[in-house]
Write an enzyme that holds these catalytic residues in place. Structure first.
Site, mmCIF file in Angstrom:
data_model
loop_
_atom_site.group_PDB
_atom_site.id
_atom_site.type_symbol
_atom_site.label_atom_id
_atom_site.label_comp_id
_atom_site.label_asym_id
_atom_site.label_seq_id
_atom_site.Cartn_x
_atom_site.Cartn_y
_atom_site.Cartn_z
ATOM 1 N N SER A 29 0.864 -1.187 0.000
ATOM 2 C CA SER A 29 0.000 0.000 0.000
ATOM 3 C C SER A 29 0.899 1.235 0.000
ATOM 4 C CB SER A 29 -0.841 -0.015 1.286
ATOM 5 O OG SER A 29 -1.479 1.231 1.501
ATOM 6 N N TYR A 72 -2.060 -1.316 10.270
ATOM 7 C CA TYR A 72 -2.091 -1.592 8.819
ATOM 8 C C TYR A 72 -0.776 -1.136 8.177
ATOM 9 C CZ TYR A 72 -3.917 -1.301 3.975
ATOM 10 O OH TYR A 72 -4.129 -1.436 2.618
HETATM 11 N N1 LIG Z 1 -8.721 -0.264 -1.565
HETATM 12 C C1 LIG Z 1 -7.701 0.521 -1.236
HETATM 13 O O1 LIG Z 1 -7.860 1.744 -1.099
HETATM 14 C C2 LIG Z 1 -6.323 -0.074 -1.059
HETATM 15 C C3 LIG Z 1 -5.211 0.783 -1.081
HETATM 16 C C4 LIG Z 1 -3.934 0.240 -0.923
HETATM 17 C C5 LIG Z 1 -3.773 -1.123 -0.753
HETATM 18 N N2 LIG Z 1 -4.863 -1.946 -0.733
HETATM 19 C C6 LIG Z 1 -4.633 -3.373 -0.576
HETATM 20 O O2 LIG Z 1 -5.101 -4.034 -1.733
HETATM 21 C C7 LIG Z 1 -5.468 -5.384 -1.408
HETATM 22 C C8 LIG Z 1 -6.844 -5.703 -1.961
HETATM 23 O O3 LIG Z 1 -7.795 -4.890 -1.313
HETATM 24 P P1 LIG Z 1 -9.142 -4.402 -2.033
HETATM 25 O O4 LIG Z 1 -9.002 -2.954 -2.259
HETATM 26 O O5 LIG Z 1 -9.456 -5.289 -3.181
HETATM 27 O O6 LIG Z 1 -10.154 -4.625 -0.822
HETATM 28 P P2 LIG Z 1 -11.542 -5.420 -0.739
HETATM 29 O O7 LIG Z 1 -11.967 -5.291 0.687
HETATM 30 O O8 LIG Z 1 -12.456 -4.919 -1.796
HETATM 31 O O9 LIG Z 1 -11.167 -6.915 -1.082
HETATM 32 C C9 LIG Z 1 -10.363 -7.711 -0.217
HETATM 33 C C10 LIG Z 1 -10.602 -9.167 -0.564
HETATM 34 O O10 LIG Z 1 -9.755 -9.976 0.267
HETATM 35 C C11 LIG Z 1 -10.543 -10.970 0.902
HETATM 36 N N3 LIG Z 1 -9.918 -11.277 2.200
HETATM 37 C C12 LIG Z 1 -9.782 -10.448 3.263
HETATM 38 N N4 LIG Z 1 -9.189 -11.087 4.283
HETATM 39 C C13 LIG Z 1 -8.921 -12.352 3.852
HETATM 40 C C14 LIG Z 1 -8.314 -13.480 4.450
HETATM 41 N N5 LIG Z 1 -7.870 -13.453 5.722
HETATM 42 N N6 LIG Z 1 -8.182 -14.597 3.713
HETATM 43 C C15 LIG Z 1 -8.628 -14.642 2.434
HETATM 44 N N7 LIG Z 1 -9.235 -13.625 1.816
HETATM 45 C C16 LIG Z 1 -9.381 -12.482 2.528
HETATM 46 C C17 LIG Z 1 -11.932 -10.355 1.026
HETATM 47 O O11 LIG Z 1 -12.971 -11.306 1.226
HETATM 48 C C18 LIG Z 1 -12.049 -9.601 -0.301
HETATM 49 O O12 LIG Z 1 -12.495 -10.434 -1.348
HETATM 50 C C19 LIG Z 1 -5.347 -5.487 0.100
HETATM 51 O O13 LIG Z 1 -4.132 -6.097 0.463
HETATM 52 C C20 LIG Z 1 -5.368 -4.036 0.550
HETATM 53 O O14 LIG Z 1 -4.759 -3.862 1.810
HETATM 54 C C21 LIG Z 1 -6.121 -1.449 -0.887
#
Ligand SMILES: NC(=O)c1ccc[n+]([C@@H]2O[C@H](COP(=O)([O-])OP(=O)(O)OC[C@H]3O[C@@H](n4cnc5c(N)ncnc54)[C@H](O)[C@@H]3O)[C@@H](O)[C@H]2O)c1
Length: 269
Positions: free
Chosen positions: A155, A168
């Site tokens: 991130s 986080y």
């Molecule tokens: N959305 C943002 O603004 C953002 C920014 C920077 C980084 N990220 C990172 O990107 C990645 C994806 O996030 P996203 O934006 O798609 O979020 P999201 O919440 O839309 O999707 C996350 C997915 O991961 C699954 N998940 C969560 N915990 C889990 C576990 N313990 N085991 C298996 N599956 C699990 C959820 O069910 C979901 O399908 C993450 O690592 C997040 O930290 C997101």
């Protein structure tokens, strides 16, 4: 020639959000896919986790894009569960070549209010989840002798401190240490390891109501102000493009790199 022709990919957290777009983009580039998701709520976060139906929908989209797919429920915090779905994929496809350790959860909580169970859930999902994912795939990647590429999703919070989500940010920094160490240790097997660092992304995590509440309470949090380029939040496909490139042979000499996909967020004055 498609970028991932003949490759087998593994994506964690594939039920919705970035995991889904990574899987579909990988299939569009010729990969067959192994997918997993927890498909159950995690009480320590406010974002909705994917349902099993959403994971099935990702699998359907992969097939529609021309990929074969193996999928199942696995909590990335559970090493045996992650190994079981990888083994199921290995039995069908014979290898895992390109990996997206994508699953993650986030919750804004001031440092003094973070309880141990919330710390455990956030840190374990990102850090232990990436660890378990690498543990599950690396032995067969080495045994196959055809190299590979692992991309861990960090991130912007894995490059600089942010508030109020110290747990986080700590976990997202930690996976960079894992990435750099494995890039060193696995280079002799032509296994590349990199991280991607998105700014706010328009997914369930990035668009949950708590984000709008924070923007209202704290104008400095405004994501538009946080990015250097004129964009509030980027799209999950923007991250997928970077992930697929890192997986592809176009990036064959790229390893140990922390790649921001952040509209300049982490480089702003
Ligand atoms: N959305 C943002 O603004 C953002 C920014 C920077 C980084 N990220 C990172 O990107 C990645 C994806 O996030 P996203 O934006 O798609 O979020 P999201 O919440 O839309 O999707 C996350 C997915 O991961 C699954 N998940 C969560 N915990 C889990 C576990 N313990 N085991 C298996 N599956 C699990 C959820 O069910 C979901 O399908 C993450 O690592 C997040 O930290 C997101």
């Amino acid at each position: 020639m498609q970028l991932l022709e003949g490759k087998v990919g593994f994506v964690t957290g594939a039920g919705h959000g970035q995991g889904r777009t990574h899987a579909v983009r990988m299939a569009q580039e010729g990969a067959n896919l192994i997918l997993c998701d927890i498909c159950a709520p995690i009480p320590q976060t406010q974002a909705p986790m994917a349902t099993y139906e959403e994971l099935e929908e990702t699998a359907r989209l992969v097939e529609a894009a021309g990929g074969q797919v193996v999928f199942g429920i696995a909590d990335v915090r559970d090493r045996a569960a992650v190994q079981a779905i990888v083994d199921k994929g290995l039995a069908k496809f014979g290898s895992v070549d390109v990996v997206s350790a994508n699953a993650g959860i986030w919750k804004p909580t001031p440092f003094l209010d973070i309880e141990d169970d919330e710390y455990d859930a956030i840190v374990d999902t990102s850090m232990r989840g990436a660890w378990n994912t690498c543990k599950a795939v690396v032995p067969s990647m080495i045994a196959n002798g055809r190299g590979g590429s692992i991309v861990i999703t960090s991130s912007a919070a894995g490059i600089r401190g942010q508030a109020p989500w110290a747990h986080y940010a700590a976990a997202k920094h930690a996976v960079v240490g894992l990435m750099r160490s494995l890039a060193n240790e696995l280079a002799k097997y032509s296994i590349r390891v990199n991280t991607v660092h998105p700014t706010g992304v328009a997914t369930f995590m990035g668009m949950q109501p708590v984000v709008a509440e924070m923007v209202e309470k704290e104008p400095l949090f405004l994501m538009g102000a946080a990015n250097m380029l004129p964009i509030d939040v980027i799209q999950p496909e923007d991250v997928s493009n970077a992930v697929v490139w890192l997986m592809s042979d176009q990036a064959q000499w790229v390893t140990g790199v922390a790649l921001p996909v952040d509209a300049g967020n982490t480089n702003k004055p």
